[in-house]
Scaffold this motif. Structure first.
Motif, PDB file in Angstrom:
ATOM      1  N   UNK A 150       3.698  -3.598  -8.545  1.00 21.26           N
ATOM      2  CA  UNK A 150       4.921  -3.347  -7.870  1.00 21.26           C
ATOM      3  C   UNK A 150       6.017  -2.824  -8.824  1.00 21.26           C
ATOM      4  N   UNK A 151       6.021  -3.076 -10.260  1.00 20.28           N
ATOM      5  CA  UNK A 151       6.859  -2.689 -11.018  1.00 20.28           C
ATOM      6  C   UNK A 151       6.705  -1.026 -11.188  1.00 20.28           C
ATOM      7  N   UNK A 152       5.516  -0.600 -11.268  1.00 22.22           N
ATOM      8  CA  UNK A 152       5.371   0.987 -11.214  1.00 22.22           C
ATOM      9  C   UNK A 152       5.725   1.466 -10.013  1.00 22.22           C
ATOM     10  N   UNK A 153       5.645   0.931  -8.869  1.00 25.52           N
ATOM     11  CA  UNK A 153       6.030   1.572  -7.729  1.00 25.52           C
ATOM     12  C   UNK A 153       7.429   1.498  -7.567  1.00 25.52           C
ATOM     13  N   UNK A 154       8.120   0.335  -7.961  1.00 27.92           N
ATOM     14  CA  UNK A 154       9.543   0.139  -7.888  1.00 27.92           C
ATOM     15  C   UNK A 154      10.519   1.021  -8.847  1.00 27.92           C
ATOM     16  N   UNK A 155       9.834   1.411  -9.655  1.00 23.20           N
ATOM     17  CA  UNK A 155      10.214   2.233 -10.877  1.00 23.20           C
ATOM     18  C   UNK A 155      10.436   3.815 -10.607  1.00 23.20           C
ATOM     19  N   UNK A 156       9.218   4.113  -9.939  1.00 25.69           N
ATOM     20  CA  UNK A 156       8.995   5.489  -9.219  1.00 25.69           C
ATOM     21  C   UNK A 156      10.030   5.755  -8.187  1.00 25.69           C
ATOM     22  N   UNK A 157      10.445   4.572  -7.378  1.00 28.84           N
ATOM     23  CA  UNK A 157      11.196   4.800  -6.327  1.00 28.84           C
ATOM     24  C   UNK A 157      12.660   4.569  -6.318  1.00 28.84           C
TER      25      UNK A 157
ATOM     26  N   UNK B 212      18.259   4.055  -5.462  1.00 22.37           N
ATOM     27  CA  UNK B 212      19.001   3.490  -6.494  1.00 22.37           C
ATOM     28  C   UNK B 212      20.041   4.446  -6.835  1.00 22.37           C
ATOM     29  N   UNK B 213      19.685   5.986  -6.629  1.00 17.12           N
ATOM     30  CA  UNK B 213      20.302   6.769  -7.492  1.00 17.12           C
ATOM     31  C   UNK B 213      20.571   6.857  -8.772  1.00 17.12           C
TER      32      UNK B 213
END
Length: 582
Positions: free
Chosen positions: A282-289, A294-295
């Motif tokens: 989840x961290x890998x995906x959230x970091x990429x998004x 979050x701009x």
């Protein structure tokens, strides 16, 4: 020489006869066991007529069982007698399918004895006493003419007052949580007698005399229900039992309910490790998004906080309270079309699925569920029960909708409907084994629904980083369910600790987390069934993929797996592996 020839001929004939006997014995044993199963099920339904009705067997609909001491003794006598009878059928003489049926019957009988002798929930769970659901099913059923069903309804009502008197006699130091649920569900179910029944009478061709008789009995029924609810409200319960089972009862209930190759301790350890793996993905995906959602907001150092902030932003994409049910209805045909296009498994178009508002007598435990017809009533409707937000505050509704946002709502529909519960239960009802259909294993049923979620995304369904992130969040719920259930019932996990697990570590909305705490305080072991069944099914599939390589066929695996009915995964695996070796 002549004597030697005669001796040899005698031995040949003797060997030939023995071989015929050996061949004949298993056939005769299986025939005898099939006959035993028929008689067993008939006796089972006489003991549990409401269970029979839920499976589509309606010959005993007019019977309402009164749970007094005599009835408890009947159950124990039946279980012990049937366990003795099973010893007449040596496993080595039974077919593979009958061996599984043998084990499932044996497990059910042991579970009945455990429930009465050790668990004793009939003393501390007042919510076990509620007639409303059984009577509602008679009204809602399509299995016979309305007049016939109303006649059964009429006779069944005779026992309602004594039913609740027996309930009051059984209850000792009930839990506060189950007491509140019993009051809510019983009073909520009064509408079955005050509204639903009156509506049905208006449509019926019964005589005015019988209609009046039914209306009068309905008033007596409502009075008995209200008296019971008020009795619970006024109960002088100074030493209520804890809703927590404790390690010993929990371990035994886990083994009987789940029927896994794993112990409760092992599943807990696996769930804890899986939670860590999910956090990393989840961290890998959230970091990429992060840049997309979050701009220019600075990233927090805490990884869980970063994941939460991205999830919270994506969760703002959701439907409205008034459109929640219609959105579910719209998605069902889309899922059917996708499964067909990808050729993932066959879905029978003749089996109806009806999305409906969750009936009031079911409310208070789960937000969404499936009510499927039994093996005797295979063509009846399967209901997708959707919880209502009616009467909720705007804050609570918003929290709930963020939890079931546009992405997770699709995963929920995969789980509950296509190709999850609804699809699996249709297959289960087609199984040639009635035992597997009526003793459906919860871990297999829930495990399949959880497996279906991952399988759909792996096949490319709505493939996007957002969908995968939300899937991992949803799968984290399954994983956290197992951790929560185990720790609450065996390690005295507090509500504060539970909220931290669910909200901080599993990224659930407050309303969802509160609902899960409510659920774990009202149920035991069932929350483990999702993760346990999913783990066993997914691991089995991956093992076969590795062994078969390019020849592995996903659709064939699904249809073969489901063809065994709702049997424990460990037994399905055993049978499928045997067939592969032939």
């Amino acid at each position: 020489m002549k004597k030697n020839i005669i001796s040899i001929l005698f031995l040949v004939l003797l060997f030939s006869c023995q071989k015929k006997e050996e061949t004949k014995a298993p056939i005769d044993s299986n025939k005898a066991f099939e006959k035993y199963k028929e008689n067993f099920v008939t006796s089972l339904w006489e003991l549990y007529p409401d269970w029979a009705a839920s499976q589509g067997y309606h010959q005993l609909d007019s019977v309402l069982v009164v749970s007094d001491n005599v009835y408890k003794k009947r159950q124990l006598d039946f279980a012990h007698a049937q366990l003795d009878s099973l010893q007449n059928y040596p496993l080595e003489n039974l077919s593979d399918n009958n061996i599984i049926d043998f084990y499932m019957i044996q497990n059910q009988l042991k579970s009945s004895i455990f429930s009465i002798d050790k668990l004793k929930s009939y003393e501390w769970n007042p919510a076990e006493y509620n007639v409303c659901g059984a009577f509602a099913e008679i009204l809602n059923g399509k299995y016979d003419a309305l007049e016939v069903r109303l006649h059964s309804f009429n006779i069944k009502m005779d026992a309602i007052p004594v039913y609740y008197e027996a309930a009051k006699a059984n209850i000792k130091n009930p839990t506060l949580e189950h007491t509140a649920l019993a009051i809510s569900q019983n009073l909520g179910g009064v509408s079955v007698f005050e509204k639903d029944l009156i509506s049905a009478l208006g449509k019926s061709k019964l005589s005015n005399t019988e209609k009046k008789e039914i209306r009068d009995k309905a008033k007596t029924a409502v009075h008995a229900i209200v008296v019971y609810a008020n009795w619970l409200k006024d109960l002088n319960n100074k030493t209520p039992r804890s809703f927590r089972l404790g390690e010993k009862l929990y371990a035994e209930k886990f083994d009987l309910d789940i029927q896994s190759s794993y112990s409760a301790d092992t599943i807990f350890a696996k769930a804890v490790n899986h939670k860590k793996e999910l956090h990393e993905k989840m961290f890998v995906l959230a970091d990429s998004l992060w840049p997309k959602y979050m701009k220019s907001i600075p990233k927090p150092d805490d990884k869980l906080q970063l994941i939460k902030m991205v999830i919270d932003k994506i969760s703002l994409q959701h439907t409205t309270p008034s459109k929640f049910q219609s959105e579910i209805e719209k998605q069902i045909p889309e899922l059917v079309a996708y499964v067909k296009a990808k050729d993932l498994l066959y879905i029978d178009p003749s089996k109806p699925l009806v999305v409906r508002k969750e009936p009031s007598y079911m409310a208070g435990v789960a937000g969404a569920s499936i009510s499927a017809p039994g093996p005797y009533d295979k063509n009846a409707n399967t209901y997708y029960n959707v919880g209502s937000m009616s009467g909720w505050s705007a804050v609570k509704s918003e929290s709930y909708l963020r939890e079931y946002n546009d992405y997770i709502l699709q995963i929920l529909n995969i789980h509950e409907a296509i190709p999850g519960h609804y699809t699996q239960l249709v297959y289960s009802n087609q199984s040639p084994s009635l035992i597997k259909a009526i003793f459906g294993n919860g871990a297999m049923v829930e495990g399949w629904a959880v497996y279906a979620e991952r399988m759909m995304l792996e096949s490319g369904y709505k493939n996007s980083p957002e969908m995968w992130l939300m899937y991992y969040k949803w799968n984290l719920r399954t994983t956290s369910n197992a951790i929560l259930d185990y720790r609450v019932h065996t390690k005295n996990m507090s509500k504060e600790e539970a909220m931290n697990l669910l909200v901080t570590e599993a990224f659930q909305q407050q309303a969802e987390a509160e609902g899960k705490w409510n659920r774990v305080s009202l149920s035991q072991v069932q929350l483990c069934s999702y993760f346990t069944g999913y783990t066993e099914i997914y691991d089995f599939r991956e093992m076969l993929k590795k062994e078969e390589g390019a020849t592995f066929n996903l659709k064939q695996f699904h249809e073969k797996f489901l063809s065994y009915g709702s049997a424990p995964v460990k037994y399905i695996k055993e049978l499928m592996m045997k067939e592969r070796k032939k």
